[in-house]
Write a protein that holds these residues in place. Structure first.
Motif, PDB file in Angstrom:
ATOM      1  N   GLY A   1       0.836  -1.192   0.000  1.00  0.00           N
ATOM      2  CA  GLY A   1       0.000   0.000   0.000  1.00  0.00           C
ATOM      3  C   GLY A   1       0.872   1.243   0.000  1.00  0.00           C
ATOM      4  N   PRO A   2       0.349   2.362  -0.434  1.00  0.00           N
ATOM      5  CA  PRO A   2       1.143   3.593  -0.521  1.00  0.00           C
ATOM      6  C   PRO A   2       1.466   4.161   0.855  1.00  0.00           C
ATOM      7  CG  PRO A   2      -1.162   4.028  -1.038  1.00  0.00           C
ATOM      8  CD  PRO A   2      -1.042   2.548  -0.883  1.00  0.00           C
ATOM      9  N   ALA A   3       2.745   4.363   1.096  1.00  0.00           N
ATOM     10  CA  ALA A   3       3.212   5.046   2.311  1.00  0.00           C
ATOM     11  C   ALA A   3       2.603   4.482   3.581  1.00  0.00           C
ATOM     12  CB  ALA A   3       2.923   6.549   2.214  1.00  0.00           C
ATOM     13  N   ARG A   4       2.570   3.147   3.693  1.00  0.00           N
ATOM     14  CA  ARG A   4       2.060   2.521   4.906  1.00  0.00           C
ATOM     15  C   ARG A   4       3.178   1.734   5.566  1.00  0.00           C
ATOM     16  NH1 ARG A   4      -2.772  -1.073   3.374  1.00  0.00           N
ATOM     17  NH2 ARG A   4      -3.329  -0.948   5.565  1.00  0.00           N
ATOM     18  N   GLY A   5       3.317   1.915   6.862  1.00  0.00           N
ATOM     19  CA  GLY A   5       4.337   1.194   7.592  1.00  0.00           C
ATOM     20  C   GLY A   5       3.783  -0.051   8.233  1.00  0.00           C
ATOM     21  N   VAL A   6       4.406  -0.470   9.331  1.00  0.00           N
ATOM     22  CA  VAL A   6       3.969  -1.652  10.071  1.00  0.00           C
ATOM     23  C   VAL A   6       3.978  -1.310  11.556  1.00  0.00           C
ATOM     24  CG1 VAL A   6       4.830  -3.279   8.344  1.00  0.00           C
ATOM     25  CG2 VAL A   6       6.335  -2.557  10.232  1.00  0.00           C
ATOM     26  N   VAL A   7       3.373  -2.176  12.352  1.00  0.00           N
ATOM     27  CA  VAL A   7       3.403  -1.995  13.808  1.00  0.00           C
ATOM     28  C   VAL A   7       3.638  -3.340  14.476  1.00  0.00           C
ATOM     29  CG1 VAL A   7       0.873  -2.210  14.040  1.00  0.00           C
ATOM     30  CG2 VAL A   7       2.198  -1.059  15.828  1.00  0.00           C
ATOM     31  N   GLY A   8       4.476  -3.314  15.507  1.00  0.00           N
ATOM     32  CA  GLY A   8       4.686  -4.471  16.370  1.00  0.00           C
ATOM     33  C   GLY A   8       4.003  -4.210  17.700  1.00  0.00           C
ATOM     34  N   VAL A   9       3.304  -5.218  18.214  1.00  0.00           N
ATOM     35  CA  VAL A   9       2.479  -5.035  19.404  1.00  0.00           C
ATOM     36  C   VAL A   9       2.847  -6.061  20.468  1.00  0.00           C
ATOM     37  CG1 VAL A   9       0.110  -4.977  20.283  1.00  0.00           C
ATOM     38  CG2 VAL A   9       0.602  -4.172  17.955  1.00  0.00           C
ATOM     39  N   ASP A  10       2.940  -5.609  21.714  1.00  0.00           N
ATOM     40  CA  ASP A  10       3.231  -6.485  22.844  1.00  0.00           C
ATOM     41  C   ASP A  10       2.338  -6.094  24.011  1.00  0.00           C
ATOM     42  OD1 ASP A  10       4.733  -8.588  24.057  1.00  0.00           O
ATOM     43  OD2 ASP A  10       5.915  -7.109  25.150  1.00  0.00           O
ATOM     44  N   ALA A  11       1.959  -7.066  24.828  1.00  0.00           N
ATOM     45  CA  ALA A  11       1.169  -6.779  26.014  1.00  0.00           C
ATOM     46  C   ALA A  11       2.036  -6.072  27.055  1.00  0.00           C
ATOM     47  CB  ALA A  11       0.597  -8.067  26.601  1.00  0.00           C
ATOM     48  N   CYS A  12       1.426  -5.195  27.851  1.00  0.00           N
ATOM     49  CA  CYS A  12       2.147  -4.478  28.901  1.00  0.00           C
ATOM     50  C   CYS A  12       1.181  -4.197  30.059  1.00  0.00           C
ATOM     51  CB  CYS A  12       2.746  -3.184  28.363  1.00  0.00           C
ATOM     52  SG  CYS A  12       1.524  -1.956  27.826  1.00  0.00           S
TER      53      CYS A  12
ATOM     54  N   GLY B   1      20.625  -7.243  29.161  1.00  0.00           N
ATOM     55  CA  GLY B   1      19.683  -7.737  28.159  1.00  0.00           C
ATOM     56  C   GLY B   1      19.085  -6.618  27.332  1.00  0.00           C
ATOM     57  N   ALA B   2      18.780  -5.499  27.987  1.00  0.00           N
ATOM     58  CA  ALA B   2      18.232  -4.349  27.256  1.00  0.00           C
ATOM     59  C   ALA B   2      19.257  -3.794  26.276  1.00  0.00           C
ATOM     60  CB  ALA B   2      17.796  -3.272  28.247  1.00  0.00           C
ATOM     61  N   ARG B   3      20.524  -3.696  26.715  1.00  0.00           N
ATOM     62  CA  ARG B   3      21.571  -3.180  25.821  1.00  0.00           C
ATOM     63  C   ARG B   3      21.748  -4.093  24.614  1.00  0.00           C
ATOM     64  NH1 ARG B   3      24.161  -2.021  30.781  1.00  0.00           N
ATOM     65  NH2 ARG B   3      25.338  -3.967  30.672  1.00  0.00           N
ATOM     66  N   GLU B   4      21.736  -5.396  24.846  1.00  0.00           N
ATOM     67  CA  GLU B   4      21.928  -6.336  23.747  1.00  0.00           C
ATOM     68  C   GLU B   4      20.771  -6.269  22.748  1.00  0.00           C
ATOM     69  OE1 GLU B   4      23.569 -10.871  23.181  1.00  0.00           O
ATOM     70  OE2 GLU B   4      22.222 -10.489  24.872  1.00  0.00           O
ATOM     71  N   ARG B   5      19.552  -6.157  23.246  1.00  0.00           N
ATOM     72  CA  ARG B   5      18.391  -6.083  22.361  1.00  0.00           C
ATOM     73  C   ARG B   5      18.329  -4.746  21.620  1.00  0.00           C
ATOM     74  NH1 ARG B   5      18.040  -9.719  25.913  1.00  0.00           N
ATOM     75  NH2 ARG B   5      16.712 -11.574  25.708  1.00  0.00           N
ATOM     76  N   ARG B   6      18.696  -3.686  22.301  1.00  0.00           N
ATOM     77  CA  ARG B   6      18.727  -2.381  21.627  1.00  0.00           C
ATOM     78  C   ARG B   6      19.783  -2.388  20.512  1.00  0.00           C
ATOM     79  NH1 ARG B   6      16.644   2.404  23.086  1.00  0.00           N
ATOM     80  NH2 ARG B   6      16.189   1.748  25.216  1.00  0.00           N
ATOM     81  N   ALA B   7      20.923  -3.019  20.775  1.00  0.00           N
ATOM     82  CA  ALA B   7      21.972  -3.104  19.762  1.00  0.00           C
ATOM     83  C   ALA B   7      21.518  -3.958  18.579  1.00  0.00           C
ATOM     84  CB  ALA B   7      23.249  -3.688  20.373  1.00  0.00           C
ATOM     85  N   ALA B   8      20.779  -5.030  18.857  1.00  0.00           N
ATOM     86  CA  ALA B   8      20.269  -5.881  17.780  1.00  0.00           C
ATOM     87  C   ALA B   8      19.314  -5.087  16.890  1.00  0.00           C
ATOM     88  CB  ALA B   8      19.557  -7.099  18.362  1.00  0.00           C
ATOM     89  N   LEU B   9      18.454  -4.299  17.497  1.00  0.00           N
ATOM     90  CA  LEU B   9      17.533  -3.459  16.720  1.00  0.00           C
ATOM     91  C   LEU B   9      18.305  -2.437  15.894  1.00  0.00           C
ATOM     92  CD1 LEU B   9      14.836  -2.907  19.490  1.00  0.00           C
ATOM     93  CD2 LEU B   9      14.497  -4.171  17.351  1.00  0.00           C
ATOM     94  N   ALA B  10      19.315  -1.829  16.488  1.00  0.00           N
ATOM     95  CA  ALA B  10      20.115  -0.840  15.759  1.00  0.00           C
ATOM     96  C   ALA B  10      20.808  -1.476  14.561  1.00  0.00           C
ATOM     97  CB  ALA B  10      21.141  -0.211  16.695  1.00  0.00           C
TER      98      ALA B  10
ATOM     99  N   LEU C   1       8.767  -2.422  25.404  1.00  0.00           N
ATOM    100  CA  LEU C   1       9.087  -1.522  24.293  1.00  0.00           C
ATOM    101  C   LEU C   1       9.996  -2.198  23.273  1.00  0.00           C
ATOM    102  CD1 LEU C   1       9.641   1.201  22.813  1.00  0.00           C
ATOM    103  CD2 LEU C   1      11.310   1.686  24.609  1.00  0.00           C
ATOM    104  N   LEU C   2      11.064  -2.844  23.757  1.00  0.00           N
ATOM    105  CA  LEU C   2      12.012  -3.487  22.852  1.00  0.00           C
ATOM    106  C   LEU C   2      11.389  -4.688  22.149  1.00  0.00           C
ATOM    107  CD1 LEU C   2      15.223  -3.225  25.067  1.00  0.00           C
ATOM    108  CD2 LEU C   2      14.550  -1.750  23.158  1.00  0.00           C
ATOM    109  N   ASP C   3      10.543  -5.421  22.866  1.00  0.00           N
ATOM    110  CA  ASP C   3       9.832  -6.544  22.243  1.00  0.00           C
ATOM    111  C   ASP C   3       8.893  -6.052  21.141  1.00  0.00           C
ATOM    112  OD1 ASP C   3      11.076  -8.479  23.733  1.00  0.00           O
ATOM    113  OD2 ASP C   3       9.364  -8.927  25.024  1.00  0.00           O
ATOM    114  N   ALA C   4       8.217  -4.937  21.370  1.00  0.00           N
ATOM    115  CA  ALA C   4       7.313  -4.384  20.352  1.00  0.00           C
ATOM    116  C   ALA C   4       8.101  -3.975  19.108  1.00  0.00           C
ATOM    117  CB  ALA C   4       6.538  -3.196  20.919  1.00  0.00           C
ATOM    118  N   CYS C   5       9.289  -3.414  19.299  1.00  0.00           N
ATOM    119  CA  CYS C   5      10.127  -3.050  18.155  1.00  0.00           C
ATOM    120  C   CYS C   5      10.555  -4.294  17.381  1.00  0.00           C
ATOM    121  CB  CYS C   5      11.356  -2.273  18.628  1.00  0.00           C
ATOM    122  SG  CYS C   5      11.006  -0.590  19.221  1.00  0.00           S
ATOM    123  N   ALA C   6      10.898  -5.366  18.105  1.00  0.00           N
ATOM    124  CA  ALA C   6      11.261  -6.617  17.435  1.00  0.00           C
ATOM    125  C   ALA C   6      10.072  -7.185  16.678  1.00  0.00           C
ATOM    126  CB  ALA C   6      11.780  -7.624  18.456  1.00  0.00           C
TER     127      ALA C   6
END
Length: 248
Positions: free
Chosen positions: A20-31, A182-191, A210-215
Protein backbone atom coordinates in the motif's frame (compact mmCIF):
# COMPACT_ATOMS: atom_id res chain seq x y z
CA UNK A 1 22.29 -22.46 17.76
CA UNK A 2 22.22 -20.19 14.75
CA UNK A 3 18.64 -19.94 13.42
CA UNK A 4 18.16 -20.42 9.69
CA UNK A 5 16.96 -17.91 7.15
CA UNK A 6 14.15 -18.73 4.69
CA UNK A 7 15.94 -21.81 3.32
CA UNK A 8 15.86 -23.40 6.78
CA UNK A 9 13.76 -26.57 7.17
CA UNK A 10 11.86 -24.70 9.89
CA UNK A 11 9.74 -23.02 7.21
CA UNK A 12 9.81 -20.94 4.04
CA UNK A 13 9.49 -17.23 3.63
CA UNK A 14 5.91 -16.02 3.98
CA UNK A 15 4.15 -14.48 1.02
CA UNK A 16 4.48 -10.68 0.79
CA UNK A 17 1.52 -8.56 1.80
CA UNK A 18 0.40 -5.72 -0.44
CA UNK A 19 2.35 -2.79 1.10
CA UNK A 20 0.00 0.00 0.00
CA UNK A 21 1.14 3.59 -0.52
CA UNK A 22 3.21 5.05 2.31
CA UNK A 23 2.06 2.52 4.91
CA UNK A 24 4.34 1.19 7.59
CA UNK A 25 3.97 -1.65 10.07
CA UNK A 26 3.40 -2.00 13.81
CA UNK A 27 4.69 -4.47 16.37
CA UNK A 28 2.48 -5.04 19.40
CA UNK A 29 3.23 -6.48 22.84
CA UNK A 30 1.17 -6.78 26.01
CA UNK A 31 2.15 -4.48 28.90
CA UNK A 32 0.85 -3.29 32.29
CA UNK A 33 -1.42 -0.66 30.74
CA UNK A 34 -2.75 -3.01 28.07
CA UNK A 35 -0.76 -2.91 24.86
CA UNK A 36 2.34 -1.16 23.56
CA UNK A 37 2.82 -0.64 19.83
CA UNK A 38 6.00 0.27 17.93
CA UNK A 39 5.15 1.90 14.60
CA UNK A 40 7.79 1.83 11.87
CA UNK A 41 7.73 4.07 8.77
CA UNK A 42 7.10 2.59 5.29
CA UNK A 43 10.79 1.76 4.76
CA UNK A 44 10.73 -0.47 7.88
CA UNK A 45 13.71 1.35 9.41
CA UNK A 46 14.39 4.49 11.41
CA UNK A 47 12.88 5.77 14.66
CA UNK A 48 10.01 3.73 16.09
CA UNK A 49 7.01 5.72 17.29
CA UNK A 50 5.69 4.06 20.43
CA UNK A 51 2.08 4.21 21.67
CA UNK A 52 0.33 2.62 24.66
CA UNK A 53 -3.40 1.90 24.77
CA UNK A 54 -5.76 -0.20 26.90
CA UNK A 55 -6.98 -2.25 23.90
CA UNK A 56 -5.28 -3.41 20.73
CA UNK A 57 -8.07 -1.93 18.59
CA UNK A 58 -7.57 1.52 20.17
CA UNK A 59 -3.81 1.17 19.76
CA UNK A 60 -4.20 1.00 15.99
CA UNK A 61 -6.56 3.97 16.01
CA UNK A 62 -3.99 6.05 17.89
CA UNK A 63 -1.17 5.16 15.48
CA UNK A 64 -0.65 5.52 11.76
CA UNK A 65 -2.38 3.56 9.03
CA UNK A 66 -0.37 0.34 8.69
CA UNK A 67 -0.06 -2.50 6.18
CA UNK A 68 0.72 -5.33 8.66
CA UNK A 69 0.41 -5.90 12.42
CA UNK A 70 2.78 -8.27 14.24
CA UNK A 71 1.55 -9.19 17.72
CA UNK A 72 3.25 -11.27 20.40
CA UNK A 73 0.19 -13.27 21.47
CA UNK A 74 -1.19 -16.63 20.28
CA UNK A 75 -3.53 -16.40 17.28
CA UNK A 76 -5.43 -19.56 16.35
CA UNK A 77 -6.34 -21.52 19.49
CA UNK A 78 -6.06 -25.31 19.60
CA UNK A 79 -8.94 -27.65 20.41
CA UNK A 80 -7.25 -30.85 21.64
CA UNK A 81 -3.56 -30.62 20.92
CA UNK A 82 -0.45 -28.48 21.25
CA UNK A 83 0.28 -26.06 18.43
CA UNK A 84 3.12 -26.79 16.05
CA UNK A 85 3.79 -23.02 16.00
CA UNK A 86 4.95 -23.28 19.62
CA UNK A 87 6.88 -26.51 19.04
CA UNK A 88 8.74 -25.19 15.99
CA UNK A 89 9.61 -21.84 17.59
CA UNK A 90 11.02 -23.59 20.66
CA UNK A 91 13.14 -25.70 18.33
CA UNK A 92 14.36 -22.55 16.55
CA UNK A 93 15.45 -20.92 19.83
CA UNK A 94 16.85 -24.01 21.52
CA UNK A 95 18.48 -24.12 24.95
CA UNK A 96 17.15 -22.15 27.90
CA UNK A 97 15.36 -19.59 25.71
CA UNK A 98 13.02 -22.32 24.39
CA UNK A 99 11.07 -21.87 27.63
CA UNK A 100 10.16 -18.32 26.53
CA UNK A 101 7.61 -19.93 24.19
CA UNK A 102 4.75 -21.14 26.37
CA UNK A 103 2.37 -23.86 25.22
CA UNK A 104 -0.84 -22.20 24.06
CA UNK A 105 -3.81 -23.44 26.11
CA UNK A 106 -6.85 -24.94 24.41
CA UNK A 107 -9.74 -22.60 23.75
CA UNK A 108 -11.85 -24.43 26.36
CA UNK A 109 -9.20 -23.80 29.01
CA UNK A 110 -8.81 -20.12 28.14
CA UNK A 111 -12.53 -19.57 28.42
CA UNK A 112 -12.38 -20.60 32.11
CA UNK A 113 -11.58 -17.72 34.47
CA UNK A 114 -10.74 -20.05 37.37
CA UNK A 115 -7.23 -21.48 37.06
CA UNK A 116 -8.05 -24.87 38.63
CA UNK A 117 -10.97 -25.40 36.27
CA UNK A 118 -8.93 -24.21 33.29
CA UNK A 119 -6.13 -26.61 34.21
CA UNK A 120 -8.63 -29.47 34.34
CA UNK A 121 -10.14 -28.51 30.98
CA UNK A 122 -6.71 -28.47 29.36
CA UNK A 123 -5.84 -31.90 30.77
CA UNK A 124 -9.14 -33.29 29.50
CA UNK A 125 -8.62 -31.99 25.98
CA UNK A 126 -4.88 -31.87 25.39
CA UNK A 127 -3.56 -34.34 27.96
CA UNK A 128 -1.35 -31.77 29.65
CA UNK A 129 -1.59 -29.25 32.45
CA UNK A 130 -1.76 -25.49 32.10
CA UNK A 131 0.90 -23.14 33.47
CA UNK A 132 -0.23 -20.21 35.59
CA UNK A 133 1.76 -17.90 33.32
CA UNK A 134 -0.23 -19.03 30.29
CA UNK A 135 -3.54 -18.71 32.14
CA UNK A 136 -2.60 -15.23 33.35
CA UNK A 137 -2.53 -14.10 29.72
CA UNK A 138 -6.06 -15.35 29.02
CA UNK A 139 -7.65 -11.88 28.87
CA UNK A 140 -5.04 -10.65 26.37
CA UNK A 141 -5.30 -13.81 24.26
CA UNK A 142 -9.10 -13.68 24.16
CA UNK A 143 -9.07 -9.95 23.36
CA UNK A 144 -6.87 -10.47 20.31
CA UNK A 145 -8.86 -13.56 19.35
CA UNK A 146 -12.12 -11.57 19.34
CA UNK A 147 -10.46 -8.69 17.47
CA UNK A 148 -9.08 -10.96 14.75
CA UNK A 149 -12.40 -12.78 14.38
CA UNK A 150 -14.23 -9.44 14.03
CA UNK A 151 -12.05 -8.44 11.07
CA UNK A 152 -9.20 -5.96 11.80
CA UNK A 153 -8.36 -3.25 9.25
CA UNK A 154 -5.20 -5.02 7.98
CA UNK A 155 -3.47 -8.43 8.16
CA UNK A 156 -2.50 -9.49 11.69
CA UNK A 157 0.27 -12.06 12.25
CA UNK A 158 1.54 -13.74 15.38
CA UNK A 159 5.23 -13.12 16.09
CA UNK A 160 7.70 -13.95 18.87
CA UNK A 161 10.29 -11.28 19.84
CA UNK A 162 12.95 -13.70 21.14
CA UNK A 163 12.86 -15.49 17.78
CA UNK A 164 13.00 -12.10 16.03
CA UNK A 165 16.12 -11.09 17.99
CA UNK A 166 17.70 -14.48 17.23
CA UNK A 167 17.31 -13.94 13.49
CA UNK A 168 18.55 -10.35 13.71
CA UNK A 169 21.80 -11.42 15.35
CA UNK A 170 22.24 -14.93 13.91
CA UNK A 171 22.13 -16.56 17.35
CA UNK A 172 19.70 -16.93 20.24
CA UNK A 173 20.28 -14.24 22.85
CA UNK A 174 21.24 -15.62 26.25
CA UNK A 175 20.76 -12.48 28.34
CA UNK A 176 17.53 -11.89 30.26
CA UNK A 177 15.45 -9.17 28.70
CA UNK A 178 14.63 -7.40 31.99
CA UNK A 179 18.28 -6.87 32.93
CA UNK A 180 20.37 -3.83 31.86
CA UNK A 181 22.66 -6.13 29.89
CA UNK A 182 19.68 -7.74 28.16
CA UNK A 183 18.23 -4.35 27.26
CA UNK A 184 21.57 -3.18 25.82
CA UNK A 185 21.93 -6.34 23.75
CA UNK A 186 18.39 -6.08 22.36
CA UNK A 187 18.73 -2.38 21.63
CA UNK A 188 21.97 -3.10 19.76
CA UNK A 189 20.27 -5.88 17.78
CA UNK A 190 17.53 -3.46 16.72
CA UNK A 191 20.11 -0.84 15.76
CA UNK A 192 21.89 -3.43 13.59
CA UNK A 193 18.76 -3.70 11.41
CA UNK A 194 18.19 0.06 11.35
CA UNK A 195 15.52 0.39 14.04
CA UNK A 196 15.92 3.17 16.60
CA UNK A 197 14.08 2.34 19.81
CA UNK A 198 13.13 5.25 22.13
CA UNK A 199 15.37 5.76 25.15
CA UNK A 200 12.58 5.11 27.62
CA UNK A 201 9.20 3.40 27.48
CA UNK A 202 5.94 5.37 27.70
CA UNK A 203 3.96 5.28 30.92
CA UNK A 204 2.33 1.90 31.51
CA UNK A 205 4.97 -0.15 29.67
CA UNK A 206 8.34 -1.56 30.62
CA UNK A 207 11.57 -1.19 28.67
CA UNK A 208 11.42 -4.90 27.81
CA UNK A 209 7.88 -4.42 26.43
CA UNK A 210 9.09 -1.52 24.29
CA UNK A 211 12.01 -3.49 22.85
CA UNK A 212 9.83 -6.54 22.24
CA UNK A 213 7.31 -4.38 20.35
CA UNK A 214 10.13 -3.05 18.15
CA UNK A 215 11.26 -6.62 17.44
CA UNK A 216 7.66 -7.54 16.60
CA UNK A 217 7.57 -4.62 14.15
CA UNK A 218 10.74 -5.93 12.46
CA UNK A 219 9.06 -9.30 11.92
CA UNK A 220 5.89 -7.57 10.68
CA UNK A 221 8.00 -5.79 8.07
CA UNK A 222 9.53 -9.13 7.04
CA UNK A 223 6.02 -10.53 6.61
CA UNK A 224 5.11 -7.51 4.53
CA UNK A 225 7.97 -8.14 2.11
CA UNK A 226 7.77 -11.94 2.06
CA UNK A 227 11.00 -12.54 4.02
CA UNK A 228 9.59 -13.99 7.23
CA UNK A 229 9.87 -17.62 8.28
CA UNK A 230 6.51 -19.29 8.85
CA UNK A 231 6.49 -21.78 11.73
CA UNK A 232 5.13 -24.29 10.81
CA UNK A 233 5.51 -24.10 7.03
CA UNK A 234 1.79 -24.81 6.58
CA UNK A 235 -0.18 -23.04 9.33
CA UNK A 236 -2.51 -25.26 11.33
CA UNK A 237 -6.21 -24.49 11.32
CA UNK A 238 -8.34 -25.48 14.31
CA UNK A 239 -12.08 -25.21 14.85
CA UNK A 240 -11.90 -21.41 14.99
CA UNK A 241 -10.78 -21.36 11.34
CA UNK A 242 -7.83 -19.02 12.05
CA UNK A 243 -4.43 -20.06 10.61
CA UNK A 244 -2.05 -20.70 13.51
CA UNK A 245 1.63 -19.94 12.84
CA UNK A 246 4.41 -17.80 14.25
CA UNK A 247 6.08 -15.48 11.73
CA UNK A 248 9.68 -14.42 12.33
Amino acid sequence: MVPGEPSSPAGPASRPQAPGPARGVVGVDACRAGWVGAFLPPQGRGPARVVVAPTVALLLQLGEDVAVVGVDIPIGLPDRTRRQADVRTRRLLGGAKASSVFTTPTRAALEEADYAVANLRNRERAGMGLSRQAHALRASVLEVDAWVRAGPPCPVHEVHPEASFALMTGATLTTRKRTPEGARERRAALASVGIEAPDAPPRGAGLDDLLDACAAAWSADRVRHGRALTLPEEPEVFADGIPAAIHV
